[in-house]
Scaffold this motif. Sequence first.
Motif, short mmCIF file in Angstrom:
data_model
loop_
_atom_site.label_atom_id
_atom_site.label_comp_id
_atom_site.label_asym_id
_atom_site.label_seq_id
_atom_site.Cartn_x
_atom_site.Cartn_y
_atom_site.Cartn_z
N SER A 19 0.83 -1.21 0.00
CA SER A 19 0.00 0.00 0.00
C SER A 19 0.86 1.25 0.00
N ARG A 20 1.96 1.24 0.76
CA ARG A 20 2.87 2.39 0.77
C ARG A 20 3.50 2.59 -0.61
N THR A 21 3.90 1.50 -1.23
CA THR A 21 4.49 1.60 -2.57
C THR A 21 3.48 2.17 -3.57
N ALA A 22 2.23 1.71 -3.49
CA ALA A 22 1.20 2.22 -4.40
C ALA A 22 1.02 3.72 -4.23
N ALA A 23 1.01 4.19 -2.99
CA ALA A 23 0.85 5.63 -2.74
C ALA A 23 2.05 6.40 -3.28
N GLU A 24 3.24 5.87 -3.09
CA GLU A 24 4.45 6.53 -3.59
C GLU A 24 4.45 6.60 -5.12
N LEU A 25 4.06 5.50 -5.76
CA LEU A 25 4.07 5.47 -7.21
C LEU A 25 3.02 6.40 -7.80
N ARG A 26 1.88 6.52 -7.14
CA ARG A 26 0.88 7.49 -7.60
C ARG A 26 1.46 8.90 -7.59
N ALA A 27 2.17 9.23 -6.52
CA ALA A 27 2.75 10.57 -6.39
C ALA A 27 3.88 10.78 -7.39
N GLU A 28 4.70 9.77 -7.59
CA GLU A 28 5.87 9.92 -8.46
C GLU A 28 5.50 9.96 -9.93
N THR A 29 4.47 9.24 -10.32
CA THR A 29 4.10 9.13 -11.74
C THR A 29 2.88 9.94 -12.12
N GLN A 30 2.18 10.48 -11.10
CA GLN A 30 0.91 11.18 -11.33
C GLN A 30 -0.11 10.28 -12.01
N ALA A 31 -0.02 8.99 -11.72
CA ALA A 31 -0.96 8.03 -12.30
C ALA A 31 -2.34 8.20 -11.67
N PRO A 32 -3.39 8.16 -12.47
CA PRO A 32 -4.75 8.21 -11.91
C PRO A 32 -5.00 7.01 -10.99
N ASP A 33 -5.89 7.18 -10.04
CA ASP A 33 -6.21 6.10 -9.12
C ASP A 33 -6.67 4.84 -9.85
N ASP A 34 -7.38 5.03 -10.96
CA ASP A 34 -7.91 3.86 -11.66
C ASP A 34 -6.86 3.16 -12.52
N HIS A 35 -5.60 3.61 -12.43
CA HIS A 35 -4.52 2.93 -13.16
C HIS A 35 -3.73 1.99 -12.26
N LEU A 36 -4.13 1.89 -11.00
CA LEU A 36 -3.41 1.06 -10.05
C LEU A 36 -4.35 0.13 -9.30
#
Length: 252
Positions: free
Chosen positions: A44-61
């Motif tokens: 879960s921490r990695t997912a949050a970090e990757l969202r922030a680093e890549t600006q990926a939309p929530d529905d991409h993870l």
Amino acid sequence: MSKPQTQSVIVTGSSSGIGRAVAKAFLSRGDRVVLNGRNADALSRTAAELRAETQAPDDHLAIVPGSIGERRTGEALAHAAVERFGGVDLLVNNAGTFGVRPFVEVTEDELDGFLQGNLRGTYITTQAVVREMQRAGHGGAIVNIGTVLVDHALGGAPASAALVSKGGVHALTISLAAELAPAGIRVNLVAPGMVRTPLQAGADENALSGVALLQRVGDAAEIADAVLYLADARFATGHILNLDGGYVTGRA
């Protein structure tokens, strides 16, 4: 080579190291990624970090915690890709373990652990994903992560149990490339040399650097680049791509 349309990608063992770098690379170019790791909190921490680093939309993870050594984890990964993203285009079998121990000191439990985490886990996870690819009928791609040490061992790093299990992943790559080609499913493998990851924590980096012509260890992002290439290389299957700074080629 042009980038294909947005893909649905499963990356096992993606909480850290090479798996995290691979997931980040796909998210950065707009793909949808299912993350996997044994520790739910770390995932879960990695997912949050990757969202922030890549600006990926929530529905991409999407995240699926669990050990790939358990069949239900592979089935849950395939199900998540279908439910969240409409299918699965690519599986990256990165999850695995590595350890050094003299051959005569390896216990049966240790051997079973490597076979379970590396070979069996890759095998049964791939079964679950290939069933979905075959059902959809659109083909797909699989990229396994192996190691150059399968064919070029280091005398000072006895790792027979780990390498026997990884050697099985190399053999599985070649076998599945032949078996699955009629279904349009490509199967390739990246074989890293010495790479800076949590698995190498505490190792003498200067000593490891000396085994490669480029006189350095690799970065996880460089392995991710190779995975991206094989994911997109539509005429490549059954290929084992050594990415080792020249370790296999020679010595500095």
